[in-house]
Write a protein that holds these residues in place. Structure first.
Motif, PDB file in Angstrom:
ATOM      1  N   ASP A  48       0.827  -1.210   0.000  1.00  0.00           N
ATOM      2  CA  ASP A  48       0.000   0.000   0.000  1.00  0.00           C
ATOM      3  C   ASP A  48       0.861   1.259   0.000  1.00  0.00           C
ATOM      4  O   ASP A  48       0.566   2.224  -0.718  1.00  0.00           O
ATOM      5  N   VAL A  49       1.929   1.245   0.772  1.00  0.00           N
ATOM      6  CA  VAL A  49       2.828   2.400   0.805  1.00  0.00           C
ATOM      7  C   VAL A  49       3.516   2.570  -0.547  1.00  0.00           C
ATOM      8  O   VAL A  49       3.649   3.686  -1.056  1.00  0.00           O
ATOM      9  N   PHE A  50       3.922   1.462  -1.149  1.00  0.00           N
ATOM     10  CA  PHE A  50       4.550   1.506  -2.465  1.00  0.00           C
ATOM     11  C   PHE A  50       3.581   2.090  -3.494  1.00  0.00           C
ATOM     12  O   PHE A  50       3.948   2.955  -4.296  1.00  0.00           O
ATOM     13  N   ALA A  51       2.331   1.637  -3.460  1.00  0.00           N
ATOM     14  CA  ALA A  51       1.328   2.162  -4.386  1.00  0.00           C
ATOM     15  C   ALA A  51       1.089   3.637  -4.141  1.00  0.00           C
ATOM     16  O   ALA A  51       0.923   4.418  -5.087  1.00  0.00           O
ATOM     17  N   LEU A  52       1.080   4.042  -2.894  1.00  0.00           N
ATOM     18  CA  LEU A  52       0.878   5.450  -2.574  1.00  0.00           C
ATOM     19  C   LEU A  52       2.031   6.296  -3.110  1.00  0.00           C
ATOM     20  O   LEU A  52       1.825   7.391  -3.632  1.00  0.00           O
ATOM     21  N   LEU A  53       3.240   5.789  -2.999  1.00  0.00           N
ATOM     22  CA  LEU A  53       4.387   6.539  -3.507  1.00  0.00           C
ATOM     23  C   LEU A  53       4.356   6.671  -5.026  1.00  0.00           C
ATOM     24  O   LEU A  53       4.719   7.709  -5.579  1.00  0.00           O
ATOM     25  N   ILE A  54       3.930   5.618  -5.693  1.00  0.00           N
ATOM     26  CA  ILE A  54       3.906   5.649  -7.158  1.00  0.00           C
ATOM     27  C   ILE A  54       2.726   6.452  -7.678  1.00  0.00           C
ATOM     28  O   ILE A  54       2.848   7.221  -8.625  1.00  0.00           O
ATOM     29  N   LEU A  55       1.581   6.294  -7.069  1.00  0.00           N
ATOM     30  CA  LEU A  55       0.360   6.925  -7.572  1.00  0.00           C
ATOM     31  C   LEU A  55      -0.056   8.131  -6.743  1.00  0.00           C
ATOM     32  O   LEU A  55      -1.229   8.480  -6.686  1.00  0.00           O
ATOM     33  N   GLU A  56       0.916   8.780  -6.121  1.00  0.00           N
ATOM     34  CA  GLU A  56       0.566   9.888  -5.227  1.00  0.00           C
ATOM     35  C   GLU A  56       0.039  11.112  -5.958  1.00  0.00           C
ATOM     36  O   GLU A  56      -0.587  11.979  -5.354  1.00  0.00           O
ATOM     37  N   ASP A  57       0.237  11.180  -7.252  1.00  0.00           N
ATOM     38  CA  ASP A  57      -0.292  12.295  -8.024  1.00  0.00           C
ATOM     39  C   ASP A  57      -1.819  12.309  -7.993  1.00  0.00           C
ATOM     40  O   ASP A  57      -2.442  13.369  -8.064  1.00  0.00           O
TER      41      ASP A  57
ATOM     42  N   VAL B  58       0.707  -3.098 -11.733  1.00  0.00           N
ATOM     43  CA  VAL B  58      -0.550  -3.554 -12.331  1.00  0.00           C
ATOM     44  C   VAL B  58      -1.405  -4.270 -11.289  1.00  0.00           C
ATOM     45  O   VAL B  58      -2.594  -3.975 -11.138  1.00  0.00           O
ATOM     46  N   ARG B  59      -0.812  -5.185 -10.553  1.00  0.00           N
ATOM     47  CA  ARG B  59      -1.552  -5.902  -9.508  1.00  0.00           C
ATOM     48  C   ARG B  59      -2.048  -4.937  -8.439  1.00  0.00           C
ATOM     49  O   ARG B  59      -3.175  -5.050  -7.962  1.00  0.00           O
ATOM     50  N   GLU B  60      -1.215  -3.973  -8.071  1.00  0.00           N
ATOM     51  CA  GLU B  60      -1.611  -3.008  -7.048  1.00  0.00           C
ATOM     52  C   GLU B  60      -2.791  -2.155  -7.500  1.00  0.00           C
ATOM     53  O   GLU B  60      -3.653  -1.808  -6.696  1.00  0.00           O
ATOM     54  N   MET B  61      -2.845  -1.826  -8.768  1.00  0.00           N
ATOM     55  CA  MET B  61      -3.972  -1.040  -9.267  1.00  0.00           C
ATOM     56  C   MET B  61      -5.271  -1.829  -9.167  1.00  0.00           C
ATOM     57  O   MET B  61      -6.312  -1.273  -8.809  1.00  0.00           O
ATOM     58  N   TYR B  62      -5.206  -3.126  -9.471  1.00  0.00           N
ATOM     59  CA  TYR B  62      -6.397  -3.961  -9.313  1.00  0.00           C
ATOM     60  C   TYR B  62      -6.814  -4.044  -7.844  1.00  0.00           C
ATOM     61  O   TYR B  62      -7.997  -3.963  -7.524  1.00  0.00           O
ATOM     62  N   VAL B  63      -5.853  -4.203  -6.960  1.00  0.00           N
ATOM     63  CA  VAL B  63      -6.159  -4.288  -5.528  1.00  0.00           C
ATOM     64  C   VAL B  63      -6.759  -2.974  -5.037  1.00  0.00           C
ATOM     65  O   VAL B  63      -7.752  -2.970  -4.299  1.00  0.00           O
ATOM     66  N   MET B  64      -6.185  -1.861  -5.446  1.00  0.00           N
ATOM     67  CA  MET B  64      -6.725  -0.552  -5.016  1.00  0.00           C
ATOM     68  C   MET B  64      -8.126  -0.342  -5.562  1.00  0.00           C
ATOM     69  O   MET B  64      -8.982   0.208  -4.873  1.00  0.00           O
TER      70      MET B  64
ATOM     71  N   GLU C 113     -10.330  -2.721  -6.236  1.00  0.00           N
ATOM     72  CA  GLU C 113     -11.224  -3.577  -5.458  1.00  0.00           C
ATOM     73  C   GLU C 113     -11.500  -2.968  -4.086  1.00  0.00           C
ATOM     74  O   GLU C 113     -12.638  -3.011  -3.608  1.00  0.00           O
ATOM     75  N   LYS C 114     -10.476  -2.422  -3.449  1.00  0.00           N
ATOM     76  CA  LYS C 114     -10.674  -1.805  -2.135  1.00  0.00           C
ATOM     77  C   LYS C 114     -11.570  -0.581  -2.229  1.00  0.00           C
ATOM     78  O   LYS C 114     -12.373  -0.327  -1.344  1.00  0.00           O
ATOM     79  N   SER C 115     -11.437   0.187  -3.296  1.00  0.00           N
ATOM     80  CA  SER C 115     -12.272   1.382  -3.422  1.00  0.00           C
ATOM     81  C   SER C 115     -13.716   1.017  -3.732  1.00  0.00           C
ATOM     82  O   SER C 115     -14.632   1.750  -3.355  1.00  0.00           O
ATOM     83  N   LEU C 116     -13.952  -0.103  -4.405  1.00  0.00           N
ATOM     84  CA  LEU C 116     -15.331  -0.516  -4.675  1.00  0.00           C
ATOM     85  C   LEU C 116     -15.997  -1.061  -3.425  1.00  0.00           C
ATOM     86  O   LEU C 116     -17.213  -0.949  -3.268  1.00  0.00           O
TER      87      LEU C 116
END
Length: 85
Positions: free
Chosen positions: A43-52, A72-78, A80-83
Motif C-alpha cells: 500500500d505504501v509503495f502504491a501510494l508513492l507511485i500513484l501519489e499524483d 498492475v496488480r496493485e492497481m487492481y487491488v486498489m 477492489e478496495k475502493s469498490l
C-alpha cells in the motif's frame, strides 16, 4: 503389559505433541503478521507511485514508468478496495 506400554508412550509423547501444536500455532501467527506487513508495504509503495492522484507531488516520470509494470496488480487491488468502501 501392552496397555501399560501404550499408556507410557502416550505420556512420554505428550510434551512433544504440545510443543508441536504450539509451534504450528506460532508459525501461523507469524506468517499472518508477515502477510499483513507485506500488504502494508504494498500500500505504501502504491501510494508513492500513484501519489499524483491524491494531490502530492509525484516521482520523476522515468522512475514512475519503470515501476509501472510492478504496479498492475496493485492497481487492481486498489480498485477492489475502493469498490468495497
Amino acid at each position: 503389559m501392552k496397555t501399560f506400554l501404550k499408556r507410557t508412550l502416550y505420556w512420554i509423547s505428550m510434551p512433544i505433541r504440545v510443543l508441536w501444536e504450539f509451534n504450528k500455532g506460532f508459525r501461523l501467527y507469524y506468517l499472518r503478521g508477515l502477510r499483513w506487513g507485506e500488504e502494508e508495504l504494498e500500500d505504501v509503495f502504491a501510494l508513492l507511485i500513484l501519489e499524483d492522484y491524491i494531490g502530492f507531488p509525484n516521482l520523476p516520470v522515468d522512475l514512475s514508468y519503470r515501476f509501472l509494470p510492478h504496479m498492475v496488480r496493485e492497481m487492481y487491488v486498489m480498485q477492489e478496495k475502493s469498490l468495497i468502501h
